[in-house]
Design a protein around this motif. Sequence first.
Motif, PDB file in Angstrom:
ATOM      1  N   ALA A  17       0.838  -1.206   0.000  1.00 16.41           N
ATOM      2  CA  ALA A  17       0.000   0.000   0.000  1.00 16.41           C
ATOM      3  C   ALA A  17       0.872   1.255   0.000  1.00 16.41           C
ATOM      4  CB  ALA A  17      -0.936  -0.005   1.201  1.00 16.41           C
ATOM      5  N   GLU A  18       1.944   1.251   0.795  1.00 15.73           N
ATOM      6  CA  GLU A  18       2.850   2.407   0.822  1.00 15.73           C
ATOM      7  C   GLU A  18       3.482   2.626  -0.553  1.00 15.73           C
ATOM      8  OE1 GLU A  18       3.131   4.632   3.187  1.00 15.73           O
ATOM      9  OE2 GLU A  18       1.771   3.493   4.477  1.00 15.73           O
ATOM     10  N   LEU A  19       3.855   1.538  -1.218  1.00 18.89           N
ATOM     11  CA  LEU A  19       4.408   1.629  -2.567  1.00 18.89           C
ATOM     12  C   LEU A  19       3.388   2.242  -3.524  1.00 18.89           C
ATOM     13  CD1 LEU A  19       6.478   0.993  -4.824  1.00 18.89           C
ATOM     14  CD2 LEU A  19       5.429  -1.289  -4.939  1.00 18.89           C
ATOM     15  N   LEU A  20       2.154   1.767  -3.461  1.00 12.05           N
ATOM     16  CA  LEU A  20       1.111   2.285  -4.345  1.00 12.05           C
ATOM     17  C   LEU A  20       0.843   3.767  -4.065  1.00 12.05           C
ATOM     18  CD1 LEU A  20      -0.997   1.822  -6.545  1.00 12.05           C
ATOM     19  CD2 LEU A  20      -2.530   0.872  -4.786  1.00 12.05           C
ATOM     20  N   VAL A  21       0.763   4.141  -2.819  1.00 11.29           N
ATOM     21  CA  VAL A  21       0.538   5.550  -2.457  1.00 11.29           C
ATOM     22  C   VAL A  21       1.686   6.409  -2.971  1.00 11.29           C
ATOM     23  CG1 VAL A  21       0.465   7.163  -0.501  1.00 11.29           C
ATOM     24  CG2 VAL A  21      -0.959   5.105  -0.477  1.00 11.29           C
ATOM     25  N   GLY A  22       2.916   5.981  -2.741  1.00 15.66           N
ATOM     26  CA  GLY A  22       4.074   6.752  -3.197  1.00 15.66           C
ATOM     27  C   GLY A  22       4.129   6.876  -4.705  1.00 15.66           C
ATOM     28  N   THR A  23       3.747   5.810  -5.396  1.00 13.06           N
ATOM     29  CA  THR A  23       3.761   5.814  -6.857  1.00 13.06           C
ATOM     30  C   THR A  23       2.715   6.780  -7.403  1.00 13.06           C
ATOM     31  OG1 THR A  23       4.558   3.527  -6.891  1.00 13.06           O
ATOM     32  CG2 THR A  23       3.509   4.345  -8.897  1.00 13.06           C
ATOM     33  N   VAL A  24       1.494   6.668  -6.909  1.00 14.33           N
ATOM     34  CA  VAL A  24       0.401   7.527  -7.392  1.00 14.33           C
ATOM     35  C   VAL A  24       0.634   8.980  -6.996  1.00 14.33           C
ATOM     36  CG1 VAL A  24      -2.078   8.017  -7.186  1.00 14.33           C
ATOM     37  CG2 VAL A  24      -1.277   5.649  -7.438  1.00 14.33           C
ATOM     38  N   ASN A  25       0.953   9.204  -5.743  1.00 15.11           N
ATOM     39  CA  ASN A  25       1.151  10.576  -5.289  1.00 15.11           C
ATOM     40  C   ASN A  25       2.405  11.194  -5.888  1.00 15.11           C
ATOM     41  OD1 ASN A  25      -1.227  10.268  -3.892  1.00 15.11           O
ATOM     42  ND2 ASN A  25      -0.266  10.064  -1.897  1.00 15.11           N
ATOM     43  N   GLY A  26       3.304  10.346  -6.418  1.00 14.61           N
ATOM     44  CA  GLY A  26       4.485  10.824  -7.124  1.00 14.61           C
ATOM     45  C   GLY A  26       4.229  11.122  -8.594  1.00 14.61           C
ATOM     46  N   GLY A  27       3.001  10.883  -9.056  1.00 11.35           N
ATOM     47  CA  GLY A  27       2.625  11.270 -10.411  1.00 11.35           C
ATOM     48  C   GLY A  27       2.479  10.156 -11.430  1.00 11.35           C
ATOM     49  N   ALA A  28       2.729   8.910 -11.041  1.00 13.17           N
ATOM     50  CA  ALA A  28       2.609   7.813 -12.007  1.00 13.17           C
ATOM     51  C   ALA A  28       1.147   7.408 -12.183  1.00 13.17           C
ATOM     52  CB  ALA A  28       3.428   6.617 -11.561  1.00 13.17           C
ATOM     53  N   SER A  29       0.788   7.139 -13.415  1.00 11.33           N
ATOM     54  CA  SER A  29      -0.580   6.764 -13.741  1.00 11.33           C
ATOM     55  C   SER A  29      -0.721   5.242 -13.715  1.00 11.33           C
ATOM     56  CB  SER A  29      -0.933   7.296 -15.135  1.00 11.33           C
ATOM     57  OG  SER A  29      -2.283   6.996 -15.447  1.00 11.33           O
ATOM     58  N   VAL A  30      -1.254   4.730 -12.613  1.00 14.84           N
ATOM     59  CA  VAL A  30      -1.469   3.293 -12.462  1.00 14.84           C
ATOM     60  C   VAL A  30      -2.908   2.978 -12.055  1.00 14.84           C
ATOM     61  CG1 VAL A  30       0.953   2.664 -12.028  1.00 14.84           C
ATOM     62  CG2 VAL A  30      -0.522   3.338 -10.118  1.00 14.84           C
ATOM     63  N   GLY A  31      -3.828   3.869 -12.429  1.00 15.80           N
ATOM     64  CA  GLY A  31      -5.241   3.593 -12.217  1.00 15.80           C
ATOM     65  C   GLY A  31      -5.893   4.280 -11.038  1.00 15.80           C
ATOM     66  N   PHE A  32      -5.191   5.160 -10.363  1.00 12.41           N
ATOM     67  CA  PHE A  32      -5.728   5.830  -9.190  1.00 12.41           C
ATOM     68  C   PHE A  32      -5.519   7.337  -9.301  1.00 12.41           C
ATOM     69  CE2 PHE A  32      -4.585   1.575  -7.964  1.00 12.41           C
ATOM     70  CZ  PHE A  32      -5.651   1.165  -7.168  1.00 12.41           C
ATOM     71  N   LEU A  33      -6.347   8.091  -8.594  1.00 13.67           N
ATOM     72  CA  LEU A  33      -6.204   9.540  -8.545  1.00 13.67           C
ATOM     73  C   LEU A  33      -5.495   9.948  -7.261  1.00 13.67           C
ATOM     74  CD1 LEU A  33      -9.762  10.623  -9.793  1.00 13.67           C
ATOM     75  CD2 LEU A  33      -7.633  10.473 -11.121  1.00 13.67           C
ATOM     76  N   ALA A  34      -4.722  11.009  -7.346  1.00 18.83           N
ATOM     77  CA  ALA A  34      -4.027  11.564  -6.181  1.00 18.83           C
ATOM     78  C   ALA A  34      -4.897  12.646  -5.543  1.00 18.83           C
ATOM     79  CB  ALA A  34      -2.677  12.140  -6.615  1.00 18.83           C
TER      80      ALA A  34
END
Length: 175
Positions: A17-34
Amino acid sequence: MIRLDATQLLENAGDLAELLVGTVNGGASVGFLAPLARAQALAWWRERAGDVAAGRLAVWAALDGDRVLGTVGLAFPGKANSRHRAEIVKLMVHPDARGRGLGRGLLTTAENAAAAAGITLLHLDTETGSPAERLYRSAGWTPAGAIPDYAADPRGVLRPTTIYYKHVPATAPTR
């Protein structure tokens, strides 16, 4: 890289979950909104455990000690006419760990596992113009085309997506 079974996925769900949060909030588009909330990311990973247990999804993690630095998934379709192919999903590398070859290693791990499972065709999609495109092209993936306004990036802006495919030599009978 280690392949996570359903129990290991649940045991590592917090780090994933921390990886996913960091990825999305870092700007990567993996299916979630920041901004992506940790609770939402945790629930998403926990929901994947059933697919892993049923063999519909394989997940690998790159670890540094107990810390999850990256992940990749291989989604297997359930249709009888599709058993020769699979989709690469959620290739993510923690922003702090980028530039070390983890993305390439994760991708190669998934490609090799697909071949071992008898998969001969892989596909994926990624945001057009993203850094991930360089990885896929350099790893021998072929762009099939781009779809305009396919998905919203983490900021909510509609962006085009490029579909890629790659033939892999099967090393085992088709599933």
